[in-house]
Structures are given as structure tokens and as C-alpha cells.
Scaffold this motif. Structure first.
Motif, PDB file in Angstrom:
ATOM      1  N   VAL A  41       0.890  -1.268  -0.030  1.00 46.62           N
ATOM      2  CA  VAL A  41       0.107   0.158  -0.138  1.00 46.62           C
ATOM      3  C   VAL A  41       0.994   1.232   0.111  1.00 46.62           C
ATOM      4  O   VAL A  41       0.344   2.492   0.027  1.00 46.62           O
ATOM      5  CB  VAL A  41      -1.007   0.073   1.305  1.00 46.62           C
ATOM      6  CG1 VAL A  41      -1.859   0.859   1.285  1.00 46.62           C
ATOM      7  CG2 VAL A  41      -1.801  -1.196   1.091  1.00 46.62           C
ATOM      8  N   ASP A  42       2.165   1.098   0.236  1.00 47.53           N
ATOM      9  CA  ASP A  42       3.249   2.130   0.185  1.00 47.53           C
ATOM     10  C   ASP A  42       3.116   2.968   1.334  1.00 47.53           C
ATOM     11  O   ASP A  42       3.053   4.221   1.397  1.00 47.53           O
ATOM     12  CB  ASP A  42       2.953   3.019  -1.268  1.00 47.53           C
ATOM     13  CG  ASP A  42       4.357   3.716  -1.370  1.00 47.53           C
ATOM     14  OD1 ASP A  42       5.162   3.450  -1.008  1.00 47.53           O
ATOM     15  OD2 ASP A  42       4.250   4.845  -1.901  1.00 47.53           O
ATOM     16  N   VAL A  43       2.733   2.262   2.624  1.00 48.09           N
ATOM     17  CA  VAL A  43       2.824   3.060   4.005  1.00 48.09           C
ATOM     18  C   VAL A  43       3.713   2.500   4.750  1.00 48.09           C
ATOM     19  O   VAL A  43       4.197   1.307   4.389  1.00 48.09           O
ATOM     20  CB  VAL A  43       1.501   3.202   4.336  1.00 48.09           C
ATOM     21  CG1 VAL A  43       0.375   3.900   3.639  1.00 48.09           C
ATOM     22  CG2 VAL A  43       0.866   1.658   4.768  1.00 48.09           C
ATOM     23  N   SER A  44       3.736   2.799   6.102  1.00 50.46           N
ATOM     24  CA  SER A  44       4.843   2.443   6.979  1.00 50.46           C
ATOM     25  C   SER A  44       3.984   1.517   7.677  1.00 50.46           C
ATOM     26  O   SER A  44       2.835   1.460   7.847  1.00 50.46           O
ATOM     27  CB  SER A  44       5.612   3.539   7.736  1.00 50.46           C
ATOM     28  OG  SER A  44       4.424   3.869   8.731  1.00 50.46           O
ATOM     29  N   GLN A  45       5.014   0.410   8.314  1.00 44.15           N
ATOM     30  CA  GLN A  45       4.489  -0.358   9.416  1.00 44.15           C
ATOM     31  C   GLN A  45       3.543   0.264  10.432  1.00 44.15           C
ATOM     32  O   GLN A  45       2.619  -0.209  10.846  1.00 44.15           O
ATOM     33  CB  GLN A  45       5.405  -1.301   9.941  1.00 44.15           C
ATOM     34  CG  GLN A  45       4.874  -2.531  10.964  1.00 44.15           C
ATOM     35  CD  GLN A  45       6.229  -3.278  11.622  1.00 44.15           C
ATOM     36  OE1 GLN A  45       6.645  -2.679  12.523  1.00 44.15           O
ATOM     37  NE2 GLN A  45       6.763  -4.219  11.062  1.00 44.15           N
ATOM     38  N   ARG A  46       3.888   1.385  10.838  1.00 43.22           N
ATOM     39  CA  ARG A  46       3.556   2.157  11.956  1.00 43.22           C
ATOM     40  C   ARG A  46       2.127   2.682  11.549  1.00 43.22           C
ATOM     41  O   ARG A  46       1.126   2.534  12.160  1.00 43.22           O
ATOM     42  CB  ARG A  46       4.422   3.474  12.320  1.00 43.22           C
ATOM     43  CG  ARG A  46       3.884   4.229  13.403  1.00 43.22           C
ATOM     44  CD  ARG A  46       4.852   5.474  13.692  1.00 43.22           C
ATOM     45  NE  ARG A  46       4.249   6.130  14.811  1.00 43.22           N
ATOM     46  CZ  ARG A  46       5.024   7.128  15.117  1.00 43.22           C
ATOM     47  NH1 ARG A  46       6.044   7.524  14.820  1.00 43.22           N
ATOM     48  NH2 ARG A  46       4.509   8.293  16.135  1.00 43.22           N
ATOM     49  N   THR A  47       2.245   2.964  10.263  1.00 40.58           N
ATOM     50  CA  THR A  47       0.796   3.370   9.571  1.00 40.58           C
ATOM     51  C   THR A  47      -0.285   2.167   9.762  1.00 40.58           C
ATOM     52  O   THR A  47      -1.744   2.504  10.383  1.00 40.58           O
ATOM     53  CB  THR A  47       0.861   3.749   8.343  1.00 40.58           C
ATOM     54  OG1 THR A  47       1.494   5.114   8.282  1.00 40.58           O
ATOM     55  CG2 THR A  47      -0.595   4.193   7.456  1.00 40.58           C
ATOM     56  N   PHE A  48      -0.059   0.826   9.590  1.00 42.81           N
ATOM     57  CA  PHE A  48      -0.897  -0.102   9.547  1.00 42.81           C
ATOM     58  C   PHE A  48      -1.270  -0.238  10.806  1.00 42.81           C
ATOM     59  O   PHE A  48      -2.292  -0.459  11.412  1.00 42.81           O
ATOM     60  CB  PHE A  48       0.139  -1.494   8.887  1.00 42.81           C
ATOM     61  CG  PHE A  48      -0.762  -2.814   9.475  1.00 42.81           C
ATOM     62  CD1 PHE A  48      -1.516  -3.371   8.279  1.00 42.81           C
ATOM     63  CD2 PHE A  48      -0.538  -3.503  10.443  1.00 42.81           C
ATOM     64  CE1 PHE A  48      -2.174  -4.373   8.593  1.00 42.81           C
ATOM     65  CE2 PHE A  48      -1.311  -4.411  10.697  1.00 42.81           C
ATOM     66  CZ  PHE A  48      -2.164  -5.066   9.689  1.00 42.81           C
ATOM     67  N   PHE A  49      -0.487  -0.271  11.793  1.00 43.83           N
ATOM     68  CA  PHE A  49      -0.814  -0.436  13.194  1.00 43.83           C
ATOM     69  C   PHE A  49      -1.728   0.855  13.815  1.00 43.83           C
ATOM     70  O   PHE A  49      -2.268   0.463  14.930  1.00 43.83           O
ATOM     71  CB  PHE A  49       0.428  -0.632  14.167  1.00 43.83           C
ATOM     72  CG  PHE A  49       1.040  -1.757  13.822  1.00 43.83           C
ATOM     73  CD1 PHE A  49       0.310  -3.037  14.440  1.00 43.83           C
ATOM     74  CD2 PHE A  49       2.289  -2.089  13.816  1.00 43.83           C
ATOM     75  CE1 PHE A  49       0.953  -4.396  14.103  1.00 43.83           C
ATOM     76  CE2 PHE A  49       2.751  -3.206  13.504  1.00 43.83           C
ATOM     77  CZ  PHE A  49       2.136  -4.429  13.858  1.00 43.83           C
ATOM     78  N   ARG A  50      -1.758   1.843  13.092  1.00 51.02           N
ATOM     79  CA  ARG A  50      -2.830   2.714  13.309  1.00 51.02           C
ATOM     80  C   ARG A  50      -4.356   2.351  13.085  1.00 51.02           C
ATOM     81  O   ARG A  50      -5.185   2.832  13.667  1.00 51.02           O
ATOM     82  CB  ARG A  50      -2.505   3.950  12.615  1.00 51.02           C
ATOM     83  CG  ARG A  50      -1.459   5.014  13.182  1.00 51.02           C
ATOM     84  CD  ARG A  50      -1.483   6.377  12.421  1.00 51.02           C
ATOM     85  NE  ARG A  50       0.014   7.047  12.549  1.00 51.02           N
ATOM     86  CZ  ARG A  50       0.587   7.560  11.465  1.00 51.02           C
ATOM     87  NH1 ARG A  50       0.217   7.415  10.332  1.00 51.02           N
ATOM     88  NH2 ARG A  50       1.698   8.219  11.732  1.00 51.02           N
ATOM     89  N   TYR A  51      -4.275   1.439  12.216  1.00 53.07           N
ATOM     90  CA  TYR A  51      -5.545   0.918  11.790  1.00 53.07           C
ATOM     91  C   TYR A  51      -6.182  -0.497  12.309  1.00 53.07           C
ATOM     92  O   TYR A  51      -7.450  -0.794  12.570  1.00 53.07           O
ATOM     93  CB  TYR A  51      -5.684   1.053  10.236  1.00 53.07           C
ATOM     94  CG  TYR A  51      -5.788   2.431   9.554  1.00 53.07           C
ATOM     95  CD1 TYR A  51      -6.824   3.187   9.546  1.00 53.07           C
ATOM     96  CD2 TYR A  51      -4.514   2.932   9.473  1.00 53.07           C
ATOM     97  CE1 TYR A  51      -6.519   4.475   9.070  1.00 53.07           C
ATOM     98  CE2 TYR A  51      -4.309   4.265   8.766  1.00 53.07           C
ATOM     99  CZ  TYR A  51      -5.556   5.181   8.617  1.00 53.07           C
ATOM    100  OH  TYR A  51      -5.434   6.348   8.130  1.00 53.07           O
ATOM    101  N   PHE A  52      -5.070  -1.287  12.555  1.00 50.66           N
ATOM    102  CA  PHE A  52      -5.337  -2.581  12.953  1.00 50.66           C
ATOM    103  C   PHE A  52      -4.346  -2.977  14.168  1.00 50.66           C
ATOM    104  O   PHE A  52      -3.082  -2.635  14.003  1.00 50.66           O
ATOM    105  CB  PHE A  52      -5.158  -3.601  11.772  1.00 50.66           C
ATOM    106  CG  PHE A  52      -6.153  -3.103  10.570  1.00 50.66           C
ATOM    107  CD1 PHE A  52      -7.509  -3.582  10.686  1.00 50.66           C
ATOM    108  CD2 PHE A  52      -5.746  -2.592   9.586  1.00 50.66           C
ATOM    109  CE1 PHE A  52      -8.178  -3.347   9.651  1.00 50.66           C
ATOM    110  CE2 PHE A  52      -6.470  -2.309   8.440  1.00 50.66           C
ATOM    111  CZ  PHE A  52      -7.864  -2.679   8.529  1.00 50.66           C
ATOM    112  N   ALA A  53      -4.968  -3.786  15.028  1.00 47.15           N
ATOM    113  CA  ALA A  53      -3.876  -4.254  16.024  1.00 47.15           C
ATOM    114  C   ALA A  53      -2.845  -5.141  15.395  1.00 47.15           C
ATOM    115  O   ALA A  53      -1.782  -5.446  16.253  1.00 47.15           O
ATOM    116  CB  ALA A  53      -4.524  -4.757  17.333  1.00 47.15           C
ATOM    117  N   GLY A  54      -3.194  -5.915  14.289  1.00 44.83           N
ATOM    118  CA  GLY A  54      -2.131  -6.845  13.874  1.00 44.83           C
ATOM    119  C   GLY A  54      -3.008  -7.576  12.729  1.00 44.83           C
ATOM    120  O   GLY A  54      -4.060  -7.201  12.276  1.00 44.83           O
ATOM    121  N   LYS A  55      -2.306  -8.639  12.343  1.00 49.43           N
ATOM    122  CA  LYS A  55      -3.000  -9.299  11.063  1.00 49.43           C
ATOM    123  C   LYS A  55      -4.268 -10.010  11.513  1.00 49.43           C
ATOM    124  O   LYS A  55      -5.274  -9.938  10.444  1.00 49.43           O
ATOM    125  CB  LYS A  55      -1.741 -10.524  10.730  1.00 49.43           C
ATOM    126  CG  LYS A  55      -0.488 -10.126   9.907  1.00 49.43           C
ATOM    127  CD  LYS A  55       0.079 -11.299   9.212  1.00 49.43           C
ATOM    128  CE  LYS A  55       0.185 -12.481  10.351  1.00 49.43           C
ATOM    129  NZ  LYS A  55       0.738 -13.691   9.330  1.00 49.43           N
TER     130      LYS A  55
END
Length: 208
Positions: A41-55
Motif C-alpha cells: 500500500v506504500d505506507v509504513s508499518q506504523r501506519t498499518f498499526f494505526r488501523y489494525f492491532a495486527g494481522k
């Protein structure tokens, strides 16, 4: 009215979710990392964790959406309907709008493929079943409120939900292992199983 910032955040969340499900269904849940999803998605891992706690949360996000949709449908059933009929009608009529709920985020076909991934991935199946227990308790509370009974002293709401939950779990298992894994097939199987509940419990199974 949503602000531009809110719309951007929603688009980012949906892009992460859609990408996560695509990767889970093509290369497997266990072989997909948070870094894989973020990079796609061309974002950082930190950005992912802003939206989801994990996989896991991303993998089950659509199921959470459909559950919320169902709970609201149960709350809106006419008060004259008996509890089991209210549950039955809520799930069957919910199929008519489920497409809209899912399609607003991902293609329905991707949602259905993800169902199969959950069934075939032990860690996800365990999480799905764990959440099912919590969902059944929420449904029982709604039924108790509908019927004006005390959930702590009256076993009927939990008994009804246990029966209903068992039917839905059987439907999920049979559908995910069948040849036809379309939404229409899942709906037809749900209808068939719910219609058999009464005869299965009150009639003889012996053939003469």
C-alpha cells in the motif's frame, strides 16, 4: 459531513484491508507479514498499526462488519416475532443487503475466499470461534431485552442462541468445504439448515 482528513483515513484503512485480504488469499495468512501489507500500500508499518492491532484483526475485519450488520438486524425485528423466528428472519433478510455492506469495502468474491482461508488456518479459525462465543453472548442479551427476561436467571436466550450458533457454524463448515462457494450457495445452505431445525428436534429421524 466527513472531513477530507476523515475520508483520507477511511481510504487508507480500506486499502490496507483490501490488500491484506488479497495477500492472505493468494500467498497464505502465515506467509504474509505486516511489512508485506504495508509495502504493497506504500505506507509504513506504523501506519498499518494505526488501523489494525495486527494481522488477525485485519483478517477478521469483514466478519466483524457482517456481525454488526446482523446484530442491528436482530434489534430491528418486529416485537411480535418469536425469538428463533427473529434470528432466522434477521439472517435471511440480511443476505439481501450483505452485498452492499461488503461491496462498499471489497469485492464479495474476495470476502468469500477469505472465509475459506479462515476455515483452513488454525490460528484464524481459533480466533473466529473465540469471537463467536462473544457474539453469541451479545445476541442473547438482545433477545433477553426484546423479550423482557433476565438473562442471568432465564436460560432461554442463551439456549436459543446456542442452537442458532450451532446451525450457522455447521453452515460455514459445509459451505467452505463444498464445490460451490458462491454467496448464493451459502444463503441456500443457511435456509436449508434453519428450516430443518424444527423437524430435527421434534420429529423422529427413523425411516420406515
Amino acid at each position: 459531513m466527513e472531513t477530507l482528513r476523515e475520508r483520507k483515513k477511511q481510504r487508507t484503512r480500506e486499502a490496507l484491508l483490501r490488500t491484506a485480504l488479497e495477500l492472505f488469499t493468494t500467498q497464505g495468512y502465515e506467509h504474509t507479514t505486516v511489512d508485506d501489507i504495508a509495502a504493497a500500500v506504500d505506507v509504513s508499518q506504523r501506519t498499518f498499526f494505526r488501523y489494525f492491532a495486527g494481522k488477525e484483526e485485519a483478517a477478521l475485519a469483514l466478519q466483524d462488519m457482517t456481525v454488526s450488520h446482523f446484530l442491528e438486524a436482530v434489534r430491528e425485528r418486529p416485537p411480535h416475532e418469536a425469538p428463533m423466528e427473529a434470528l432466522r428472519q434477521a439472517v435471511l433478510e440480511g443476505w439481501d443487503t450483505l452485498n452492499e455492506v461488503i461491496q462498499s469495502v471489497v469485492p464479495v468474491e474476495l470476502y468469500l475466499r477469505m472465509y475459506q482461508v479462515i476455515e483452513s488456518t488454525p490460528v484464524l479459525l481459533a480466533a473466529h470461534l473465540r469471537r463467536s462465543v462473544e457474539i453469541e453472548e451479545a445476541i442473547a442479551r438482545i433477545l433477553a431485552e426484546r423479550e423482557g427476561v433476565d438473562l442471568d436467571t432465564d436460560p432461554r436466550p442463551r439456549l436459543a442462541v446456542a442452537l442458532f450458533g450451532g446451525v450457522m457454524r455447521l453452515t460455514e463448515r459445509q459451505w467452505s468445504s463444498g464445490e460451490d462457494v458462491s454467496l448464493d450457495a451459502m444463503r441456500a445452505l443457511t435456509v436449508s439448515h434453519l428450516e430443518q431445525v424444527g423437524p430435527a428436534l421434534s420429529e423422529s429421524w427413523r425411516t420406515r
